[in-house]
Design a protein around this motif. Structure first.
Motif, mmCIF file in Angstrom:
data_model
loop_
_atom_site.group_PDB
_atom_site.id
_atom_site.type_symbol
_atom_site.label_atom_id
_atom_site.label_comp_id
_atom_site.label_asym_id
_atom_site.label_seq_id
_atom_site.Cartn_x
_atom_site.Cartn_y
_atom_site.Cartn_z
ATOM 1 N N GLU A 33 6.538 -7.309 -2.252
ATOM 2 C CA GLU A 33 7.118 -7.178 -3.594
ATOM 3 C C GLU A 33 6.187 -6.425 -4.543
ATOM 4 O O GLU A 33 6.415 -6.409 -5.752
ATOM 5 C CB GLU A 33 7.423 -8.571 -4.167
ATOM 6 C CG GLU A 33 8.573 -9.265 -3.459
ATOM 7 C CD GLU A 33 9.880 -8.471 -3.572
ATOM 8 O OE1 GLU A 33 10.264 -8.085 -4.686
ATOM 9 O OE2 GLU A 33 10.500 -8.223 -2.521
ATOM 10 N N VAL A 34 5.139 -5.835 -3.989
ATOM 11 C CA VAL A 34 4.176 -5.088 -4.803
ATOM 12 C C VAL A 34 4.366 -3.592 -4.540
ATOM 13 O O VAL A 34 4.434 -3.158 -3.395
ATOM 14 C CB VAL A 34 2.726 -5.511 -4.473
ATOM 15 C CG1 VAL A 34 1.728 -4.695 -5.288
ATOM 16 C CG2 VAL A 34 2.529 -6.996 -4.699
ATOM 17 N N LEU A 35 4.454 -2.820 -5.617
ATOM 18 C CA LEU A 35 4.510 -1.368 -5.505
ATOM 19 C C LEU A 35 3.134 -0.826 -5.882
ATOM 20 O O LEU A 35 2.640 -1.072 -6.994
ATOM 21 C CB LEU A 35 5.568 -0.784 -6.442
ATOM 22 C CG LEU A 35 7.019 -1.017 -6.038
ATOM 23 C CD1 LEU A 35 7.503 -2.361 -6.543
ATOM 24 C CD2 LEU A 35 7.898 0.078 -6.578
ATOM 25 N N VAL A 36 2.502 -0.138 -4.952
ATOM 26 C CA VAL A 36 1.188 0.456 -5.187
ATOM 27 C C VAL A 36 1.426 1.909 -5.590
ATOM 28 O O VAL A 36 1.846 2.728 -4.772
ATOM 29 C CB VAL A 36 0.302 0.372 -3.922
ATOM 30 C CG1 VAL A 36 -1.065 1.008 -4.195
ATOM 31 C CG2 VAL A 36 0.159 -1.076 -3.462
ATOM 32 N N PHE A 37 1.181 2.212 -6.867
ATOM 33 C CA PHE A 37 1.414 3.570 -7.373
ATOM 34 C C PHE A 37 0.172 4.410 -7.141
ATOM 35 O O PHE A 37 -0.927 4.048 -7.555
ATOM 36 C CB PHE A 37 1.813 3.524 -8.850
ATOM 37 C CG PHE A 37 3.227 3.072 -9.029
ATOM 38 C CD1 PHE A 37 4.262 3.982 -9.016
ATOM 39 C CD2 PHE A 37 3.521 1.724 -9.146
ATOM 40 C CE1 PHE A 37 5.576 3.564 -9.141
ATOM 41 C CE2 PHE A 37 4.824 1.292 -9.274
ATOM 42 C CZ PHE A 37 5.858 2.218 -9.269
ATOM 43 N N VAL A 91 0.763 -6.153 -13.468
ATOM 44 C CA VAL A 91 -0.319 -5.726 -12.581
ATOM 45 C C VAL A 91 -0.708 -6.869 -11.640
ATOM 46 O O VAL A 91 -0.975 -7.977 -12.072
ATOM 47 C CB VAL A 91 -1.543 -5.249 -13.386
ATOM 48 C CG1 VAL A 91 -2.692 -4.883 -12.451
ATOM 49 C CG2 VAL A 91 -1.172 -4.062 -14.266
ATOM 50 N N ALA A 92 -0.719 -6.546 -10.341
ATOM 51 C CA ALA A 92 -1.090 -7.532 -9.311
ATOM 52 C C ALA A 92 -2.335 -7.058 -8.591
ATOM 53 O O ALA A 92 -2.677 -5.879 -8.619
ATOM 54 C CB ALA A 92 0.062 -7.668 -8.301
ATOM 55 N N ASP A 93 -2.993 -7.996 -7.939
ATOM 56 C CA ASP A 93 -4.101 -7.647 -7.057
ATOM 57 C C ASP A 93 -3.566 -7.597 -5.638
ATOM 58 O O ASP A 93 -2.727 -8.405 -5.255
ATOM 59 C CB ASP A 93 -5.193 -8.718 -7.126
ATOM 60 C CG ASP A 93 -5.891 -8.726 -8.476
ATOM 61 O OD1 ASP A 93 -6.106 -7.627 -9.022
ATOM 62 O OD2 ASP A 93 -6.190 -9.818 -8.977
#
Length: 95
Positions: A33-37, A91-93
């Motif tokens: 569920e994290v999008l790394v831009f 923002v997630a780690d």
């Protein structure tokens, strides 16, 4: 000037269209569920006109609507979030 930000999952990027012309994009990698831009580009002809900011707002609003989070490896997105703390909660780690 009409703008539209939409996800293009086939190309792993959010795109901004200005009067139906592709004006820029921000590329991502999916990690659950994290999008790394990773990279943002605005076409030279649209730079300095607020297109990059509109792209970031549209992208981050869509991420929020999905209940997802982001890792802004792209310096442009990271700087945008720093200047717009209303998006800091997205923002997630990476695990």
């Amino acid at each position: 000037m009409s703008t539209l930000v939409e996800d293009n999952p086939a190309k792993h990027r959010f795109e901004i269209l200005v009067d139906d012309a592709l004006a820029g994009f921000t590329a991502y990698l999916m990690r659950g569920e994290v999008l790394v831009f990773t990279h943002t580009e605005v076409d030279r002809g649209f730079q300095g006109k607020g297109v990059g900011g509109a792209l970031m707002r549209g992208t981050l609003d869509e991420v929020r609507a999905r209940g997802a989070t982001v890792v802004p490896q792209c310096p442009f997105m990271a700087a945008f979030i720093d200047k717009h703390p209303e998006y800091a909660d997205l923002v997630a780690d990476l695990p």
